[in-house]
Design a protein around this motif. Structure first.
Motif, PDB file in Angstrom:
ATOM      1  N   GLU A 192       4.902  11.600  12.405  1.00  0.00           N
ATOM      2  CA  GLU A 192       3.308  11.742  11.365  1.00  0.00           C
ATOM      3  C   GLU A 192       2.717  13.137  12.002  1.00  0.00           C
ATOM      4  O   GLU A 192       2.700  13.020  13.729  1.00  0.00           O
ATOM      5  CB  GLU A 192       2.437  10.538  12.106  1.00  0.00           C
ATOM      6  CG  GLU A 192       2.998   9.005  11.283  1.00  0.00           C
ATOM      7  CD  GLU A 192       1.826   7.966  12.341  1.00  0.00           C
ATOM      8  OE1 GLU A 192       1.282   7.668  11.393  1.00  0.00           O
ATOM      9  OE2 GLU A 192       2.099   7.489  13.162  1.00  0.00           O
TER      10      GLU A 192
ATOM     11  N   ALA B 280       7.015   5.267   5.766  1.00  0.00           N
ATOM     12  CA  ALA B 280       5.614   4.662   4.885  1.00  0.00           C
ATOM     13  C   ALA B 280       5.632   3.547   5.383  1.00  0.00           C
ATOM     14  O   ALA B 280       3.979   3.106   5.966  1.00  0.00           O
ATOM     15  CB  ALA B 280       5.792   4.432   3.221  1.00  0.00           C
TER      16      ALA B 280
ATOM     17  N   SER C 234       0.671  -1.339  -0.211  1.00  0.00           N
ATOM     18  CA  SER C 234       0.456  -0.075   0.050  1.00  0.00           C
ATOM     19  C   SER C 234       0.783   1.192  -0.330  1.00  0.00           C
ATOM     20  O   SER C 234       0.297   2.492   0.229  1.00  0.00           O
ATOM     21  CB  SER C 234      -0.695   0.013   1.186  1.00  0.00           C
ATOM     22  OG  SER C 234       0.142   0.217   2.068  1.00  0.00           O
ATOM     23  N   VAL C 235       2.210   1.053   0.069  1.00  0.00           N
ATOM     24  CA  VAL C 235       2.673   2.298  -0.086  1.00  0.00           C
ATOM     25  C   VAL C 235       2.568   3.313  -1.752  1.00  0.00           C
ATOM     26  O   VAL C 235       2.371   2.603  -2.541  1.00  0.00           O
ATOM     27  CB  VAL C 235       4.366   1.815  -0.399  1.00  0.00           C
ATOM     28  CG1 VAL C 235       5.546   3.443  -0.588  1.00  0.00           C
ATOM     29  CG2 VAL C 235       4.937   1.362   0.763  1.00  0.00           C
ATOM     30  N   ASP C 236       2.247   4.418  -1.063  1.00  0.00           N
ATOM     31  CA  ASP C 236       1.775   5.646  -2.540  1.00  0.00           C
ATOM     32  C   ASP C 236       3.083   5.613  -3.524  1.00  0.00           C
ATOM     33  O   ASP C 236       4.467   5.564  -3.335  1.00  0.00           O
ATOM     34  CB  ASP C 236       1.760   6.782  -1.588  1.00  0.00           C
ATOM     35  CG  ASP C 236       1.174   7.509  -2.457  1.00  0.00           C
ATOM     36  OD1 ASP C 236       0.527   7.533  -3.845  1.00  0.00           O
ATOM     37  OD2 ASP C 236       0.703   8.395  -2.164  1.00  0.00           O
ATOM     38  N   ARG C 237       2.921   5.287  -5.106  1.00  0.00           N
ATOM     39  CA  ARG C 237       3.432   5.406  -5.939  1.00  0.00           C
ATOM     40  C   ARG C 237       4.460   6.566  -6.109  1.00  0.00           C
ATOM     41  O   ARG C 237       5.736   6.036  -5.967  1.00  0.00           O
ATOM     42  CB  ARG C 237       3.847   4.561  -6.779  1.00  0.00           C
ATOM     43  CG  ARG C 237       3.987   5.005  -8.085  1.00  0.00           C
ATOM     44  CD  ARG C 237       3.570   4.125  -9.660  1.00  0.00           C
ATOM     45  NE  ARG C 237       2.115   4.655  -9.608  1.00  0.00           N
ATOM     46  CZ  ARG C 237       2.137   6.099 -10.558  1.00  0.00           C
ATOM     47  NH1 ARG C 237       3.151   6.369 -11.073  1.00  0.00           N
ATOM     48  NH2 ARG C 237       1.037   6.917 -10.552  1.00  0.00           N
ATOM     49  N   LYS C 238       3.178   7.377  -5.635  1.00  0.00           N
ATOM     50  CA  LYS C 238       3.873   8.589  -5.290  1.00  0.00           C
ATOM     51  C   LYS C 238       5.561   9.339  -5.210  1.00  0.00           C
ATOM     52  O   LYS C 238       6.235  10.566  -5.326  1.00  0.00           O
ATOM     53  CB  LYS C 238       2.931  10.183  -5.853  1.00  0.00           C
ATOM     54  CG  LYS C 238       1.739   9.964  -7.530  1.00  0.00           C
ATOM     55  CD  LYS C 238       0.716  11.059  -6.400  1.00  0.00           C
ATOM     56  CE  LYS C 238      -0.352  10.400  -7.226  1.00  0.00           C
ATOM     57  NZ  LYS C 238      -0.825   9.052  -6.880  1.00  0.00           N
ATOM     58  N   ILE C 239       5.401   8.730  -3.887  1.00  0.00           N
ATOM     59  CA  ILE C 239       6.681   8.774  -2.947  1.00  0.00           C
ATOM     60  C   ILE C 239       7.547   8.384  -3.261  1.00  0.00           C
ATOM     61  O   ILE C 239       8.994   8.776  -3.093  1.00  0.00           O
ATOM     62  CB  ILE C 239       6.510   8.793  -1.115  1.00  0.00           C
ATOM     63  CG1 ILE C 239       6.403   7.192  -0.648  1.00  0.00           C
ATOM     64  CG2 ILE C 239       4.919   9.877  -0.642  1.00  0.00           C
ATOM     65  CD1 ILE C 239       5.564   7.128   0.063  1.00  0.00           C
TER      66      ILE C 239
ATOM     67  N   GLU D  25       8.478   7.132  -6.469  1.00  0.00           N
ATOM     68  CA  GLU D  25       9.251   8.237  -7.739  1.00  0.00           C
ATOM     69  C   GLU D  25       9.649   9.341  -7.047  1.00  0.00           C
ATOM     70  O   GLU D  25      10.750   9.880  -7.532  1.00  0.00           O
ATOM     71  CB  GLU D  25       7.954   8.473  -8.082  1.00  0.00           C
ATOM     72  CG  GLU D  25       7.216   7.886  -8.786  1.00  0.00           C
ATOM     73  CD  GLU D  25       5.651   7.930 -10.013  1.00  0.00           C
ATOM     74  OE1 GLU D  25       5.767   8.727  -9.725  1.00  0.00           O
ATOM     75  OE2 GLU D  25       5.543   6.573 -10.734  1.00  0.00           O
TER      76      GLU D  25
END
Length: 277
Positions: free
Chosen positions: A268, A191, A164-169, A171
């Motif tokens: 956080e 993350a 579930s790690v955001d692909r944007k971060i 990149e």
């Protein structure tokens, strides 16, 4: 137009901490159990129940005091704690390793995840005769059973967190030319840490649940032994006393785990964290 000074800004920022609501007091968590205990004590005192099968808190307190005075309580609690600690350590190590590999590698996940999901559905008590046959009735089988209970929530938590790690971060990290280890340390680990902590707490809770089944394997000491002994000798006060000790130890270790992992989650910026500050 005038702008607030740094001192004024600091005072405004610190104002919510000074005005912490009264209902944030951790001691309020004791209201419910103490209230139920007081009501049951009153019900027995007024004769609504004889308190034979479910003893009142006064009788349970006497039982705990007698067990503590003879040293039995500490001996049994120590045996259970050591088993949970050992099983929790093994389960966390294995769950973290397999979860990380399965989350990072699609091929590995395709190969091992169906089997692990099938094993996860097996009831804990079903492992008991097999572990006794393989490992005997001593500590190895008990610790292994606890480790099995801890393994699955940690494995699922780590694998799910990585997926579930955001692909944007990721990149963004690559855009800054972070190396592989630096990407893991500065992007992936922060993350996945919140979900990892939740999975550790879930695994710890199951560890305390599985230790009861583990101590049914012919144990001569442990809180699970106190439960069996109380059931065989008709001592409901001893049974309830052992359950209360289980609850206290489980909550204490959960608090220690939460407090120990809190420094890793300071980054956080959560809404509830601001409310509790």
């Amino acid at each position: 137009m005038t702008f607030p000074t740094a001192q004024q800004t600091d005072s405004v920022a610190s104002e919510p901490r000074a005005r912490r609501p009264w209902f944030r007091n951790p001691l309020l968590g004791l209201v419910l159990p103490l209230g139920i205990a007081a009501l049951w004590e009153l019900a027995v005192y007024l004769g609504f129940s004889d308190g034979r099968l479910v003893p009142p808190p006064s009788v349970i307190a006497v039982t705990l005091w007698e067990l503590a005075k003879t040293g039995e309580l500490w001996r049994h609690a120590q045996a259970t704690i050591l088993r949970v600690v050992a099983g929790f350590g093994l389960g966390v190590a294995a769950g973290t390793l397999f979860g990380a590999i399965a989350g990072y590698s699609a091929l590995t996940r395709t190969v091992i995840d169906p089997t692990l999901q099938a094993l996860r559905a097996i009831p804990s008590i079903a492992w008991v005769p097999l572990f006794i046959l393989w490992l005997g009735i001593f500590e190895a089988s008990k610790v292994t059973l606890i480790a099995v209970g801890v393994f699955f929530p940690v494995y699922l938590g780590v694998m799910g967190a990585i997926l579930s790690v955001d692909r944007k971060i990721v990149e963004v990290g690559r855009a800054f030319r972070l190396s592989g280890p630096a990407l893991v340390r500065r992007i992936l680990l922060p993350a996945v840490m919140p979900a990892y902590v939740v999975s550790l707490r879930s695994g710890l809770g199951l560890g305390w649940m599985f230790v009861v089944a583990a101590e049914f394997m012919g144990a001569s000491e442990g809180l699970g032994y106190l439960l069996i002994d109380g059931q065989q000798l008709g001592k409901p006060a001893q049974i309830v006393a052992a359950i209360i000790v289980f609850a206290i130890l489980g909550k204490t270790t959960d608090w220690l785990l939460t407090a120990g992992t809190a420094p890793f989650l300071r980054w956080e910026d959560r809404f509830h964290a601001r409310q509790e500050a």
